[in-house]
Design a protein around this motif. Structure first.
Motif, PDB file in Angstrom:
ATOM      1  N   ILE A  97       0.872  -1.173   0.000  1.00  0.00           N
ATOM      2  CA  ILE A  97       0.000   0.000   0.000  1.00  0.00           C
ATOM      3  C   ILE A  97       0.908   1.220   0.000  1.00  0.00           C
ATOM      4  O   ILE A  97       1.760   1.353   0.887  1.00  0.00           O
ATOM      5  CB  ILE A  97      -0.926   0.042   1.232  1.00  0.00           C
ATOM      6  CG1 ILE A  97      -1.702  -1.261   1.404  1.00  0.00           C
ATOM      7  CG2 ILE A  97      -1.886   1.224   1.141  1.00  0.00           C
ATOM      8  CD1 ILE A  97      -2.456  -1.364   2.714  1.00  0.00           C
ATOM      9  N   ALA A  98       0.749   2.099  -0.981  1.00  0.00           N
ATOM     10  CA  ALA A  98       1.598   3.277  -1.086  1.00  0.00           C
ATOM     11  C   ALA A  98       0.771   4.485  -1.511  1.00  0.00           C
ATOM     12  O   ALA A  98      -0.180   4.348  -2.290  1.00  0.00           O
ATOM     13  CB  ALA A  98       2.707   3.031  -2.104  1.00  0.00           C
ATOM     14  N   VAL A  99       1.145   5.642  -1.015  1.00  0.00           N
ATOM     15  CA  VAL A  99       0.472   6.888  -1.393  1.00  0.00           C
ATOM     16  C   VAL A  99       1.290   7.568  -2.481  1.00  0.00           C
ATOM     17  O   VAL A  99       2.507   7.749  -2.328  1.00  0.00           O
ATOM     18  CB  VAL A  99       0.326   7.835  -0.176  1.00  0.00           C
ATOM     19  CG1 VAL A  99      -0.277   9.156  -0.599  1.00  0.00           C
ATOM     20  CG2 VAL A  99      -0.521   7.181   0.900  1.00  0.00           C
ATOM     21  N   TRP A 100       0.612   7.926  -3.555  1.00  0.00           N
ATOM     22  CA  TRP A 100       1.243   8.666  -4.648  1.00  0.00           C
ATOM     23  C   TRP A 100       0.692  10.087  -4.652  1.00  0.00           C
ATOM     24  O   TRP A 100      -0.536  10.280  -4.755  1.00  0.00           O
ATOM     25  CB  TRP A 100       0.933   8.016  -5.993  1.00  0.00           C
ATOM     26  CG  TRP A 100       1.528   6.663  -6.209  1.00  0.00           C
ATOM     27  CD1 TRP A 100       2.518   6.068  -5.495  1.00  0.00           C
ATOM     28  CD2 TRP A 100       1.169   5.734  -7.232  1.00  0.00           C
ATOM     29  NE1 TRP A 100       2.794   4.831  -6.003  1.00  0.00           N
ATOM     30  CE2 TRP A 100       1.987   4.598  -7.069  1.00  0.00           C
ATOM     31  CE3 TRP A 100       0.246   5.751  -8.261  1.00  0.00           C
ATOM     32  CZ2 TRP A 100       1.905   3.490  -7.904  1.00  0.00           C
ATOM     33  CZ3 TRP A 100       0.157   4.646  -9.088  1.00  0.00           C
ATOM     34  CH2 TRP A 100       0.981   3.529  -8.932  1.00  0.00           C
ATOM     35  N   PRO A 101       1.549  11.076  -4.559  1.00  0.00           N
ATOM     36  CA  PRO A 101       1.053  12.459  -4.633  1.00  0.00           C
ATOM     37  C   PRO A 101       0.565  12.763  -6.048  1.00  0.00           C
ATOM     38  O   PRO A 101       1.013  12.148  -7.018  1.00  0.00           O
ATOM     39  CB  PRO A 101       2.279  13.292  -4.285  1.00  0.00           C
ATOM     40  CG  PRO A 101       3.444  12.425  -4.591  1.00  0.00           C
ATOM     41  CD  PRO A 101       2.987  10.998  -4.401  1.00  0.00           C
ATOM     42  N   ILE A 102      -0.365  13.676  -6.141  1.00  0.00           N
ATOM     43  CA  ILE A 102      -0.859  14.136  -7.440  1.00  0.00           C
ATOM     44  C   ILE A 102      -0.372  15.566  -7.612  1.00  0.00           C
ATOM     45  O   ILE A 102      -0.697  16.441  -6.804  1.00  0.00           O
ATOM     46  CB  ILE A 102      -2.398  14.053  -7.513  1.00  0.00           C
ATOM     47  CG1 ILE A 102      -2.837  12.593  -7.413  1.00  0.00           C
ATOM     48  CG2 ILE A 102      -2.912  14.708  -8.798  1.00  0.00           C
ATOM     49  CD1 ILE A 102      -4.340  12.396  -7.368  1.00  0.00           C
ATOM     50  N   ASP A 103       0.421  15.783  -8.628  1.00  0.00           N
ATOM     51  CA  ASP A 103       1.020  17.093  -8.861  1.00  0.00           C
ATOM     52  C   ASP A 103       0.018  18.094  -9.426  1.00  0.00           C
ATOM     53  O   ASP A 103      -0.020  19.243  -9.016  1.00  0.00           O
ATOM     54  CB  ASP A 103       2.220  16.933  -9.810  1.00  0.00           C
ATOM     55  CG  ASP A 103       2.996  18.217  -9.986  1.00  0.00           C
ATOM     56  OD1 ASP A 103       3.226  18.921  -8.976  1.00  0.00           O
ATOM     57  OD2 ASP A 103       3.363  18.519 -11.132  1.00  0.00           O
ATOM     58  N   ARG A 104      -0.805  17.653 -10.373  1.00  0.00           N
ATOM     59  CA  ARG A 104      -1.807  18.517 -10.998  1.00  0.00           C
ATOM     60  C   ARG A 104      -3.061  17.709 -11.260  1.00  0.00           C
ATOM     61  O   ARG A 104      -2.993  16.519 -11.520  1.00  0.00           O
ATOM     62  CB  ARG A 104      -1.308  19.062 -12.333  1.00  0.00           C
ATOM     63  CG  ARG A 104      -0.224  20.081 -12.231  1.00  0.00           C
ATOM     64  CD  ARG A 104       0.146  20.530 -13.650  1.00  0.00           C
ATOM     65  NE  ARG A 104       1.508  20.950 -13.838  1.00  0.00           N
ATOM     66  CZ  ARG A 104       2.623  20.236 -13.674  1.00  0.00           C
ATOM     67  NH1 ARG A 104       2.551  19.006 -13.302  1.00  0.00           N
ATOM     68  NH2 ARG A 104       3.805  20.743 -13.902  1.00  0.00           N
ATOM     69  N   LEU A 105      -4.208  18.383 -11.238  1.00  0.00           N
ATOM     70  CA  LEU A 105      -5.460  17.734 -11.601  1.00  0.00           C
ATOM     71  C   LEU A 105      -6.493  18.793 -11.960  1.00  0.00           C
ATOM     72  O   LEU A 105      -6.324  19.963 -11.651  1.00  0.00           O
ATOM     73  CB  LEU A 105      -5.963  16.826 -10.469  1.00  0.00           C
ATOM     74  CG  LEU A 105      -6.116  17.392  -9.060  1.00  0.00           C
ATOM     75  CD1 LEU A 105      -7.348  18.237  -8.899  1.00  0.00           C
ATOM     76  CD2 LEU A 105      -6.159  16.247  -8.077  1.00  0.00           C
ATOM     77  N   LEU A 106      -7.533  18.375 -12.617  1.00  0.00           N
ATOM     78  CA  LEU A 106      -8.642  19.256 -12.954  1.00  0.00           C
ATOM     79  C   LEU A 106      -9.263  19.745 -11.657  1.00  0.00           C
ATOM     80  O   LEU A 106      -9.597  18.942 -10.774  1.00  0.00           O
ATOM     81  CB  LEU A 106      -9.668  18.493 -13.799  1.00  0.00           C
ATOM     82  CG  LEU A 106     -10.901  19.270 -14.244  1.00  0.00           C
ATOM     83  CD1 LEU A 106     -10.510  20.349 -15.243  1.00  0.00           C
ATOM     84  CD2 LEU A 106     -11.924  18.331 -14.845  1.00  0.00           C
ATOM     85  N   ALA A 107      -9.411  21.044 -11.491  1.00  0.00           N
ATOM     86  CA  ALA A 107      -9.902  21.625 -10.237  1.00  0.00           C
ATOM     87  C   ALA A 107     -11.255  21.044  -9.831  1.00  0.00           C
ATOM     88  O   ALA A 107     -11.467  20.728  -8.647  1.00  0.00           O
ATOM     89  CB  ALA A 107      -9.974  23.142 -10.356  1.00  0.00           C
ATOM     90  N   ASP A 108     -12.163  20.886 -10.785  1.00  0.00           N
ATOM     91  CA  ASP A 108     -13.484  20.344 -10.463  1.00  0.00           C
ATOM     92  C   ASP A 108     -13.373  18.900  -9.942  1.00  0.00           C
ATOM     93  O   ASP A 108     -14.122  18.493  -9.050  1.00  0.00           O
ATOM     94  CB  ASP A 108     -14.415  20.379 -11.673  1.00  0.00           C
ATOM     95  CG  ASP A 108     -14.847  21.796 -12.026  1.00  0.00           C
ATOM     96  OD1 ASP A 108     -14.707  22.692 -11.162  1.00  0.00           O
ATOM     97  OD2 ASP A 108     -15.334  21.997 -13.146  1.00  0.00           O
ATOM     98  N   TYR A 109     -12.447  18.145 -10.504  1.00  0.00           N
ATOM     99  CA  TYR A 109     -12.229  16.768 -10.041  1.00  0.00           C
ATOM    100  C   TYR A 109     -11.699  16.777  -8.607  1.00  0.00           C
ATOM    101  O   TYR A 109     -12.165  16.025  -7.755  1.00  0.00           O
ATOM    102  CB  TYR A 109     -11.261  16.031 -10.968  1.00  0.00           C
ATOM    103  CG  TYR A 109     -10.966  14.631 -10.511  1.00  0.00           C
ATOM    104  CD1 TYR A 109     -11.893  13.621 -10.694  1.00  0.00           C
ATOM    105  CD2 TYR A 109      -9.763  14.325  -9.877  1.00  0.00           C
ATOM    106  CE1 TYR A 109     -11.635  12.323 -10.257  1.00  0.00           C
ATOM    107  CE2 TYR A 109      -9.503  13.040  -9.439  1.00  0.00           C
ATOM    108  CZ  TYR A 109     -10.435  12.048  -9.638  1.00  0.00           C
ATOM    109  OH  TYR A 109     -10.185  10.778  -9.199  1.00  0.00           O
TER     110      TYR A 109
END
Length: 106
Positions: free
Chosen positions: A83-95
């Motif tokens: 089990i590992a956490v992956w950071p999200i650098d960018r994403l759609l703001a609404d998402y």
């Protein structure tokens, strides 16, 4: 709040679906993507092993990630689940807003 992905592999699709549904119902994850089976090669208790496993990606907030990890580990059939956490650098703001609104507010 920051959105992250929690990656985990399961023994089979049924386990991934059961645990995925549970953590979404408990608002620990906004959603889970259950992927196709993969072939894993790993060292376990001094031996090289191979297994078919089912990876899954859980979307949650950084503030809920530790609780999600603990819950998955509790429900998981493996002694030591990956089990590992992956950071999200960018994403759609609404998402991002949807994920944040779908999980526990701590």
């Amino acid at each position: 709040m920051t959105v992250v992905t929690v990656y985990c592999v399961f023994a089979d699709a049924e386990e991934a679906e059961r645990i995925g549904r549970t953590v979404v119902e408990e608002s620990l994850a906004a959603c889970v993507n259950i992927l196709s089976p993969c072939r894993s090669i790993y060292r376990w208790q001094g031996a090289i092993e191979e297994a078919a496993e089912v990876p899954a990606l859980f979307k949650t907030s950084d503030t809920v990630a530790d609780r999600l990890i603990e819950r998955i580990a509790l429900l998981h059939s493996y002694d030591v689940p990956a089990i590992a956490v992956w950071p999200i650098d960018r994403l759609l703001a609404d998402y991002g807003d949807w994920v944040e609104q779908s999980v526990l507010q701590l």
